[in-house]
Every structure is written in structure tokens, then in C-alpha cells.
Design a protein around this motif. Sequence first.
Motif, PDB file in Angstrom:
ATOM      1  N   ILE A   1       0.838  -1.198   0.000  1.00  0.00           N
ATOM      2  CA  ILE A   1       0.000   0.000   0.000  1.00  0.00           C
ATOM      3  C   ILE A   1       0.878   1.255   0.000  1.00  0.00           C
ATOM      4  N   PRO A   2       0.561   2.238  -0.869  1.00  0.00           N
ATOM      5  CA  PRO A   2       1.419   3.435  -0.959  1.00  0.00           C
ATOM      6  C   PRO A   2       1.341   4.315   0.295  1.00  0.00           C
ATOM      7  N   THR A   3       2.470   4.946   0.613  1.00  0.00           N
ATOM      8  CA  THR A   3       2.507   5.931   1.698  1.00  0.00           C
ATOM      9  C   THR A   3       3.192   7.189   1.153  1.00  0.00           C
ATOM     10  N   PRO A   4       2.988   8.340   1.787  1.00  0.00           N
ATOM     11  CA  PRO A   4       3.683   9.554   1.339  1.00  0.00           C
ATOM     12  C   PRO A   4       5.075   9.669   1.964  1.00  0.00           C
ATOM     13  N   PHE A   5       5.524   8.653   2.675  1.00  0.00           N
ATOM     14  CA  PHE A   5       6.755   8.758   3.451  1.00  0.00           C
ATOM     15  C   PHE A   5       7.957   8.189   2.688  1.00  0.00           C
ATOM     16  N   ALA A   6       9.155   8.583   3.151  1.00  0.00           N
ATOM     17  CA  ALA A   6      10.399   8.182   2.482  1.00  0.00           C
ATOM     18  C   ALA A   6      10.550   6.666   2.422  1.00  0.00           C
TER      19      ALA A   6
ATOM     20  N   GLN B   1       2.043   1.347  16.560  1.00  0.00           N
ATOM     21  CA  GLN B   1       1.355   2.628  16.592  1.00  0.00           C
ATOM     22  C   GLN B   1       1.701   3.594  15.443  1.00  0.00           C
ATOM     23  N   HIS B   2       2.528   3.198  14.489  1.00  0.00           N
ATOM     24  CA  HIS B   2       2.953   4.157  13.461  1.00  0.00           C
ATOM     25  C   HIS B   2       1.902   4.347  12.367  1.00  0.00           C
ATOM     26  N   ILE B   3       1.771   5.627  11.936  1.00  0.00           N
ATOM     27  CA  ILE B   3       0.637   5.985  11.086  1.00  0.00           C
ATOM     28  C   ILE B   3       0.688   5.367   9.692  1.00  0.00           C
ATOM     29  N   ASP B   4       1.887   5.039   9.194  1.00  0.00           N
ATOM     30  CA  ASP B   4       1.917   4.389   7.871  1.00  0.00           C
ATOM     31  C   ASP B   4       1.290   2.995   7.921  1.00  0.00           C
ATOM     32  N   HIS B   5       1.172   2.427   9.118  1.00  0.00           N
ATOM     33  CA  HIS B   5       0.597   1.087   9.268  1.00  0.00           C
ATOM     34  C   HIS B   5      -0.880   1.099   9.654  1.00  0.00           C
ATOM     35  N   LEU B   6      -1.304   2.132  10.388  1.00  0.00           N
ATOM     36  CA  LEU B   6      -2.663   2.033  10.957  1.00  0.00           C
ATOM     37  C   LEU B   6      -3.627   3.150  10.574  1.00  0.00           C
TER      38      LEU B   6
ATOM     39  N   LEU C   1      13.526  -5.325   9.612  1.00  0.00           N
ATOM     40  CA  LEU C   1      13.333  -4.983   8.198  1.00  0.00           C
ATOM     41  C   LEU C   1      14.578  -5.394   7.410  1.00  0.00           C
ATOM     42  N   PRO C   2      14.402  -5.823   6.154  1.00  0.00           N
ATOM     43  CA  PRO C   2      15.536  -6.386   5.422  1.00  0.00           C
ATOM     44  C   PRO C   2      16.616  -5.371   5.038  1.00  0.00           C
ATOM     45  N   HIS C   3      16.237  -4.189   4.551  1.00  0.00           N
ATOM     46  CA  HIS C   3      17.248  -3.298   3.975  1.00  0.00           C
ATOM     47  C   HIS C   3      17.558  -2.065   4.806  1.00  0.00           C
ATOM     48  N   ILE C   4      16.721  -1.768   5.773  1.00  0.00           N
ATOM     49  CA  ILE C   4      16.956  -0.584   6.592  1.00  0.00           C
ATOM     50  C   ILE C   4      16.867  -0.969   8.056  1.00  0.00           C
TER      51      ILE C   4
ATOM     52  N   HIS D   1       7.933  -3.625   5.591  1.00  0.00           N
ATOM     53  CA  HIS D   1       8.398  -2.955   4.369  1.00  0.00           C
ATOM     54  C   HIS D   1       9.381  -3.903   3.685  1.00  0.00           C
ATOM     55  N   GLY D   2       9.325  -4.001   2.363  1.00  0.00           N
ATOM     56  CA  GLY D   2      10.306  -4.795   1.626  1.00  0.00           C
ATOM     57  C   GLY D   2       9.966  -6.284   1.578  1.00  0.00           C
TER      58      GLY D   2
END
Length: 333
Positions: free
Chosen positions: A22-27, A79-84, A202-205, A247-248
Motif C-alpha cells: 500500500i502506498p505511503t507519502p513517506f520516504a 502505533q505508526h501511522i503508515d501502518h494504521l 526490516l531487510p534493507h533498513i 516494508h520490503g
Amino acid sequence: MALTPEQALEQAALAGIHRLRIPTPFAVGRVNCYLIEDEPLTLVDTGPNSGKALDELGAQLGARGHSIDDLELVIVTHQHIDHLGLVEIVAEHSGAEVAAIGVAAERLANFDDDAEAEDAFAVELMLRNGIPEEVTAALRSVSRSFRGWGSRVEVTRPLGDGEEIGFGARTLQALHRPGHSPSDTVFWDAERRILIGADHLLPHISSNPLITRPLDGSGKRTQALAAYIESLRATREMPIEFVLPGHGDPVVDHAALIDERIAKSERRKEKIHGLIAERPRSGYELAQAIWGNVAVTQAFLTLSEVIGHADLLVNEGRVREADDGSVVRYEAA
Ligand SMILES: [Zn+2]
């Protein structure tokens, strides 16, 4: 032989677990939500609160023959907004139950007040660690501008640490793994040895353990990195075939990746110890010595890194905090 990430995704799909991106506006880019085709029909995380995310969620569910209305359970990983951000809308449309770790329920229900309190806490922390006021003001307005992608969440099914969620064809055990955020929870299918890990690994970060207020509302800050390392060590001991991250692509060798993350943290801790041994420095001075201008543009993130590692040094008795009444400096013990 370890699986490849592609094989892990295929194996997950055979077990009825499908990744929705799902797309997010975050980096960070897209967020992974997972559809579990079982009874109840379940979605793990929803993506942020935006029309674009809602459209894509609907389309990706549709591609598998479901709609948002069909969902019966939504699981919130942290609790992070990109997830919920979309949880409340999805729950309203579908009537789905919302499950999350119980210790976070009150906080999730009071999103707006909580976000405001969290920002105030972050500003205070930054000032105490020597970050200039104008930098904190800029960061606060950025944080406010992001808030619209979040939402309050009414948790109808609070979970205890270790509690199991029963499905028609599987059991998932909720395991509290604070660090990346205080509410981080992973979901373990012991029979298939699949871990739904969200942002815990997370795999890459690296998972950026940000300093936050604790969930108990005590106002005393968390030792986010110390908690995170403890959580990683617990996960390392699990007989995991693969981790489905937030992510990833899937993590197919969790122990090696955790060892890498912990080794990197050890190196950073020694570097910070060296800088403190040279002369007492504030968190901001340490961040500038390591990252230069990034310590200004990413002031809270880099400060969290510095404080997290300084906590470890304080816990080991190698460093202590010296408070001159306005700014805290770290000095060699
Ligand atoms: Zn996160």
C-alpha cells in the motif's frame, strides 16, 4: 538451504497469507499489509489514512476476490501511522474486530491528544539535549503536517503478550517486541514457522528505535534501543523459517540479520564512547560529530540514535549524564 525471498512469498501465499503493498507519502515507500485468507478473514495493518491508500487496498483485495466489507478482523502491529491510518475506516466499513496489544489500546484510542503530547515531549527532549530551538520548531511543524495520515483506533480485542488468536486453519501468537516503537507486536505461526514481523526486523533498513513516551503514560522516556536489542535477542532464538516484514521482501535468515544489526550497534556505541571520552558532549554535539548536517535535517532521528547508544553506555557504567540545568552532556565515567 534457506529459501529465497521470492520462495518465501510463494510459501506464504500457499499458507493463505498474501502481501498487499500500500502506498505511503513517506520516504520509506510502500507499506506491507498482509491478507490472511482464513476464518476470520483478516488484514494485518491497513496503510496510512489517504484516499490513494484506500483505493489501492480495495483494488488489491478485489484482485483476490474480496472487498473491504468482507474483512472480519484487522490486526494492528504497532502505533505508526503508515501502518494504521486506515484502520478506523476499514473497521467502520466492514464491522471487523480490531486486535492490538492491550497495553497500547488507550494510546491508540486517543490519537490526536497523544500526537500532540508526543510532539511536546520530543521538543523538550531535543532542547534538553542541545538542539537549537529553531530546529525543534521546524520539526514540530513537519510532524503536524504528517498527522493527517494517522487516525485514532478503537481496539475491540486487546491482546496480552503471548496470547493466541485462533483461526479456522491456524493459530497466531501475539508477542510484544518493544523497541522500534513501544507497541511493536509480532505474530507467530509456530506450526508453519512464519513470523509476521512488521517493523521489528526490516531487510534493507534498520528499524530506527525512536525515543518516545512509554505506553504507561508515566512521561519518563523509554530506553528505546536497549529495549529493541532485548527484543531482537528474543526473536533471534525463535525457529523462524522466514519473517514477513512491514516494508520490503521477506527476511529468510533472521539470525544473521539480527547479528548484523547488533554488531552495527556495538560499533556505533564504541564510536560514541570514543567521542565522549575526548570531552563531554551533548546529544546534539555527538550527532553533529557523527552525521554533520544530517544532525540538523534529521535532528530527532539522529538524536534518538545517539541517546539510544548513550543509554547502553550509561547502563554499562562507562558514561554518565551531567546536567547543568539547561542542557544534558554525556561524560566518561
Ligand atoms: Zn513503524
